[in-house]
Enzyme design. Sequence first.
Site, PDB file in Angstrom:
ATOM      1  N   CYS A   2       0.833  -1.212   0.000  1.00 21.28           N
ATOM      2  CA  CYS A   2       0.000   0.000   0.000  1.00 21.28           C
ATOM      3  C   CYS A   2       0.867   1.263   0.000  1.00 21.28           C
ATOM      4  O   CYS A   2       1.998   1.256   0.459  1.00 21.28           O
ATOM      5  CB  CYS A   2      -0.877   0.033   1.238  1.00 21.28           C
ATOM      6  SG  CYS A   2      -1.856  -1.439   1.448  1.00 21.28           S
ATOM      7  N   ARG A  27       5.078   0.493  -6.042  1.00 21.22           N
ATOM      8  CA  ARG A  27       4.983  -0.394  -4.888  1.00 21.22           C
ATOM      9  C   ARG A  27       4.031  -1.557  -5.153  1.00 21.22           C
ATOM     10  O   ARG A  27       4.029  -2.529  -4.415  1.00 21.22           O
ATOM     11  CB  ARG A  27       4.478   0.394  -3.674  1.00 21.22           C
ATOM     12  CG  ARG A  27       5.449   1.454  -3.203  1.00 21.22           C
ATOM     13  CD  ARG A  27       4.789   2.412  -2.236  1.00 21.22           C
ATOM     14  NE  ARG A  27       4.490   1.804  -0.965  1.00 21.22           N
ATOM     15  CZ  ARG A  27       5.240   1.915   0.132  1.00 21.22           C
ATOM     16  NH1 ARG A  27       6.348   2.602   0.087  1.00 21.22           N
ATOM     17  NH2 ARG A  27       4.884   1.341   1.259  1.00 21.22           N
ATOM     18  N   TRP A  75      -2.986  -2.586  -1.457  1.00 21.66           N
ATOM     19  CA  TRP A  75      -2.603  -3.944  -1.886  1.00 21.66           C
ATOM     20  C   TRP A  75      -3.292  -4.864  -0.894  1.00 21.66           C
ATOM     21  O   TRP A  75      -2.949  -4.895   0.289  1.00 21.66           O
ATOM     22  CB  TRP A  75      -1.086  -4.085  -1.820  1.00 21.66           C
ATOM     23  CG  TRP A  75      -0.531  -5.344  -2.408  1.00 21.66           C
ATOM     24  CD1 TRP A  75      -0.446  -5.675  -3.723  1.00 21.66           C
ATOM     25  CD2 TRP A  75       0.046  -6.438  -1.679  1.00 21.66           C
ATOM     26  NE1 TRP A  75       0.149  -6.902  -3.860  1.00 21.66           N
ATOM     27  CE2 TRP A  75       0.462  -7.396  -2.637  1.00 21.66           C
ATOM     28  CE3 TRP A  75       0.262  -6.708  -0.334  1.00 21.66           C
ATOM     29  CZ2 TRP A  75       1.073  -8.592  -2.275  1.00 21.66           C
ATOM     30  CZ3 TRP A  75       0.867  -7.898   0.020  1.00 21.66           C
ATOM     31  CH2 TRP A  75       1.265  -8.823  -0.946  1.00 21.66           C
ATOM     32  N   ASN A 101      -1.635   1.469   5.984  1.00 22.04           N
ATOM     33  CA  ASN A 101      -0.801   0.382   5.449  1.00 22.04           C
ATOM     34  C   ASN A 101      -0.503  -0.563   6.600  1.00 22.04           C
ATOM     35  O   ASN A 101      -0.223  -0.101   7.705  1.00 22.04           O
ATOM     36  CB  ASN A 101       0.547   0.913   4.947  1.00 22.04           C
ATOM     37  CG  ASN A 101       0.424   1.794   3.743  1.00 22.04           C
ATOM     38  OD1 ASN A 101      -0.669   2.020   3.236  1.00 22.04           O
ATOM     39  ND2 ASN A 101       1.545   2.308   3.276  1.00 22.04           N
ATOM     40  N   GLY A 102      -0.505  -1.861   6.343  1.00 17.69           N
ATOM     41  CA  GLY A 102      -0.173  -2.817   7.400  1.00 17.69           C
ATOM     42  C   GLY A 102      -1.369  -3.683   7.739  1.00 17.69           C
ATOM     43  O   GLY A 102      -2.322  -3.787   6.970  1.00 17.69           O
ATOM     44  N   GLU A 483      19.234 -16.211  -9.037  1.00 16.40           N
ATOM     45  CA  GLU A 483      18.728 -14.851  -9.254  1.00 16.40           C
ATOM     46  C   GLU A 483      18.282 -14.666 -10.713  1.00 16.40           C
ATOM     47  O   GLU A 483      17.262 -14.015 -10.983  1.00 16.40           O
ATOM     48  CB  GLU A 483      19.813 -13.840  -8.858  1.00 16.40           C
ATOM     49  CG  GLU A 483      19.527 -12.378  -9.188  1.00 16.40           C
ATOM     50  CD  GLU A 483      18.298 -11.796  -8.499  1.00 16.40           C
ATOM     51  OE1 GLU A 483      17.649 -12.480  -7.689  1.00 16.40           O
ATOM     52  OE2 GLU A 483      17.960 -10.634  -8.811  1.00 16.40           O
ATOM     53  N   LYS A 487      14.521 -13.603 -11.798  1.00 15.23           N
ATOM     54  CA  LYS A 487      14.217 -12.439 -12.649  1.00 15.23           C
ATOM     55  C   LYS A 487      13.267 -12.846 -13.760  1.00 15.23           C
ATOM     56  O   LYS A 487      12.295 -12.166 -14.040  1.00 15.23           O
ATOM     57  CB  LYS A 487      15.494 -11.857 -13.289  1.00 15.23           C
ATOM     58  CG  LYS A 487      16.405 -11.079 -12.395  1.00 15.23           C
ATOM     59  CD  LYS A 487      15.868  -9.757 -11.912  1.00 15.23           C
ATOM     60  CE  LYS A 487      15.043  -9.824 -10.690  1.00 15.23           C
ATOM     61  NZ  LYS A 487      15.583  -9.919  -9.395  1.00 15.23           N
ATOM     62  N   GLU A 490       9.674 -13.680 -12.376  1.00 17.80           N
ATOM     63  CA  GLU A 490       8.852 -12.598 -11.819  1.00 17.80           C
ATOM     64  C   GLU A 490       8.398 -11.577 -12.853  1.00 17.80           C
ATOM     65  O   GLU A 490       7.297 -11.049 -12.737  1.00 17.80           O
ATOM     66  CB  GLU A 490       9.477 -11.958 -10.577  1.00 17.80           C
ATOM     67  CG  GLU A 490      10.785 -11.276 -10.726  1.00 17.80           C
ATOM     68  CD  GLU A 490      11.292 -10.687  -9.400  1.00 17.80           C
ATOM     69  OE1 GLU A 490      12.487 -10.396  -9.339  1.00 17.80           O
ATOM     70  OE2 GLU A 490      10.519 -10.490  -8.451  1.00 17.80           O
ATOM     71  N   HIS A 506      19.873 -35.734 -10.737  1.00 19.97           N
ATOM     72  CA  HIS A 506      19.098 -36.332  -9.637  1.00 19.97           C
ATOM     73  C   HIS A 506      17.600 -36.042  -9.768  1.00 19.97           C
ATOM     74  O   HIS A 506      16.858 -36.198  -8.812  1.00 19.97           O
ATOM     75  CB  HIS A 506      19.627 -35.834  -8.288  1.00 19.97           C
ATOM     76  CG  HIS A 506      21.054 -36.241  -8.046  1.00 19.97           C
ATOM     77  ND1 HIS A 506      21.441 -37.555  -7.862  1.00 19.97           N
ATOM     78  CD2 HIS A 506      22.199 -35.516  -8.024  1.00 19.97           C
ATOM     79  CE1 HIS A 506      22.753 -37.613  -7.706  1.00 19.97           C
ATOM     80  NE2 HIS A 506      23.239 -36.382  -7.803  1.00 19.97           N
ATOM     81  N   LYS A 605       6.818  -4.262  -4.178  1.00 15.60           N
ATOM     82  CA  LYS A 605       8.230  -3.921  -4.004  1.00 15.60           C
ATOM     83  C   LYS A 605       8.698  -4.201  -2.589  1.00 15.60           C
ATOM     84  O   LYS A 605       9.799  -4.684  -2.371  1.00 15.60           O
ATOM     85  CB  LYS A 605       8.450  -2.442  -4.336  1.00 15.60           C
ATOM     86  CG  LYS A 605       9.897  -1.979  -4.215  1.00 15.60           C
ATOM     87  CD  LYS A 605      10.761  -2.632  -5.264  1.00 15.60           C
ATOM     88  CE  LYS A 605      12.222  -2.213  -5.185  1.00 15.60           C
ATOM     89  NZ  LYS A 605      13.064  -3.100  -5.988  1.00 15.60           N
TER      90      LYS A 605
HETATM   91  O1  M6R Z   1      13.350  -5.383   0.355  1.00 16.40           O
HETATM   92  P1  M6R Z   1      13.915  -6.756   0.462  1.00 16.40           P
HETATM   93  O2  M6R Z   1      15.301  -6.878  -0.075  1.00 16.40           O
HETATM   94  O3  M6R Z   1      13.864  -7.295   1.868  1.00 16.40           O
HETATM   95  O4  M6R Z   1      12.995  -7.673  -0.412  1.00 16.40           O
HETATM   96  C1  M6R Z   1      13.132  -9.065  -0.420  1.00 16.40           C
HETATM   97  C2  M6R Z   1      12.368  -9.682  -1.569  1.00 16.40           C
HETATM   98  O5  M6R Z   1      10.999  -9.448  -1.415  1.00 16.40           O
HETATM   99  C3  M6R Z   1      12.827  -9.122  -2.922  1.00 16.40           C
HETATM  100  O6  M6R Z   1      14.193  -9.307  -3.121  1.00 16.40           O
HETATM  101  C4  M6R Z   1      12.064  -9.805  -4.067  1.00 16.40           C
HETATM  102  O7  M6R Z   1      12.493 -11.132  -4.196  1.00 16.40           O
HETATM  103  C5  M6R Z   1      12.249  -9.016  -5.358  1.00 16.40           C
HETATM  104  N1  M6R Z   1      11.004  -8.912  -6.054  1.00 16.40           N
HETATM  105  C6  M6R Z   1      13.221  -9.623  -6.289  1.00 16.40           C
HETATM  106  O8  M6R Z   1      13.280  -9.004  -7.523  1.00 16.40           O
END
Ligand code: M6R
Length: 610
Positions: A2, A27, A75, A101-102, A483, A487, A490, A506, A605
């Site tokens: 949010c 966000r 959100w 938010n929260g 990673e 990428k 996502e 395996h 985010k």
């Molecule tokens: O803000 P943070 O680094 O704690 O976030 C952790 C993950 O939520 C964040 O890295 C997430 O995996 C990203 N979307 C990756 O691109």
Amino acid sequence: MCGIVGYTGPREAGPILLEGLKRLEYRGYDSAGIALVDESGDLFLAKKAGKLANLETEINGRTPHAALGLAHTRWATHGRPDDLNAHPHQDCSGEITVIHNGIIENFRELRDELEAAGHRLTSETDTEALAHLIEDAYEGDLADAVRAALRKVEGAYAIAVMHKREVSRLVGARLNVPLVVGRNGEESFIASDVSAILAHTNQVVFLEDGDVADVRPTGIEVTGVDGRPRSRELTTIDWTPEAAEKGGYETFMLKEIHEQPEALRQSLAGRLGRDGRISLPELEPMAAAVKAATRVELVACGTASYAAMVGASAIERWTDLPARVTVGSEFRYDPPPLDGRTLVIAVTQSGETADTIAPTRLARERGCPIVAVTNTVGSAITREADAILFLQAGPEIAVAASKTFVTQVTTLVVLAAAIARLRGTLPDDEEVGLVRALQALPSAAARALELNGPGASELARRYVNSRGFMYVGRGATYPAALEGALKLKEISYVHAEGYPAGELKHGPISLLDAECPLVAVATRSATYDKLVSNVMEGRARDARVIAVATEGDPQIERFADDVCWVPDTHEVVSPVLAIIPLQLFAYEIARARGTDVDQPRNLAKSVTVE
Ligand code: M6R
């Protein structure tokens, strides 16, 4: 997650708030709303599910005259993402307006009590209970009422509240969720993060847990929920509004990928001495704890956890300490043994990830010394740590991490070397070699972009119809494979898995065929030959092979269909360069598939809920 923005001052609030919401779109959100109060106490409220454009259509692109207002992007956590559950929410009288938010954890009890007392709640949200609690407590002073209401609330919140009869006043409060207040002459702002208000001011107060801020055009007063004054300093933010915009690139993510050389430069500035030594003054106050440590536990989520794997391996390479990475959501409920000799390193770019903060807090309660690695000044994690290492990567707007991954890797590697030096286990020549490699890394990253940028869309075109992808690495290159796969999934919504190459046989090798390519992170490393053998096994099953390889590798083209070249560097920091072609590849696959790269579906985010 949010977003909150609020305004009180002499200007028209509506356009300022809508612009603030636009800056918070990164966000991630599923509905948006706005409420305005004019000088006669007339209230305007509109909210709509979906993108901000839906809200703008609802109000015909115009907001009525008003100098006080609140706006929100939601959100969903409690209740569907629909018009009714969108914020703002109101009390029975419609005089009090709240955005939040929260999560209010005891909202069911509160809701039952409120309904039993005759309040009519119309949404499914936890937030609405707050509006009615404030209504119950209101005796003519909004800040008093907010404080009284919050004394009954359990959970995590950042809120902003206004009352129709107090036409220039906002009240904000936070607990475990970020909130900032901005000041500029005769106007004040409130926001969930600085980027919402940076176009208007760079003078902000980062509220702390338990703060209640009484926000008026002429200034702010901060108290605790008990009403006792708290002193908070104004911080000057040196991010320009332009730094938070796309600057000529089609998306924030592409801009941020291209900003990596500069981000690395800034991040390493001051940490590499001219004498060829690592310099990490932030760790000095913890020298005794670092020397006394018997183990290291790293806690992080998502991308940050892959960067943490690089950090753990560097710690084990240069020190006598065992080091392990646990994702925050597992650490929290199944913690490893923790005591005063367990050094805990929390890695989080946002500094607000609930799954990372809770275990860090637990570790602190058990007496562990804590180092936080974050990009965000004033974030929650900074209040849990004995030492804070800022990434200094600048704001990252795209939901998918790019420049914060590479700066997390370098910051953690510097930290590993600093720990080793404090413990007397880092050979001089290792330190000098590492510093040289780090000094060269920003220009090596620029070269990796030059080598791979121009061909990325053509490479993606050849593979865009694949059923899925298997990313593999070994040893130092394995975190880059994880990673890279993250990428791709996502932002393009194409299935990808990251595996240690030796594990292919395996089980996952059964997935490989002409429709499921292998992406091999095959940069120079101690296990290069082993990795090549594993990839040959995949190729024998008809899998096409995309390899990320070190410039000058004489044999890679013999077994790879496509090669993404990167410059040579120290093996420990090789993921910094290896990830660059993989980011570009994921980006171009996403582009070819027409997905929303900056705000992928279902993602946020900063994940401030569990
Ligand atoms: O803000 P943070 O680094 O704690 O976030 C952790 C993950 O939520 C964040 O890295 C997430 O995996 C990203 N979307 C990756 O691109």
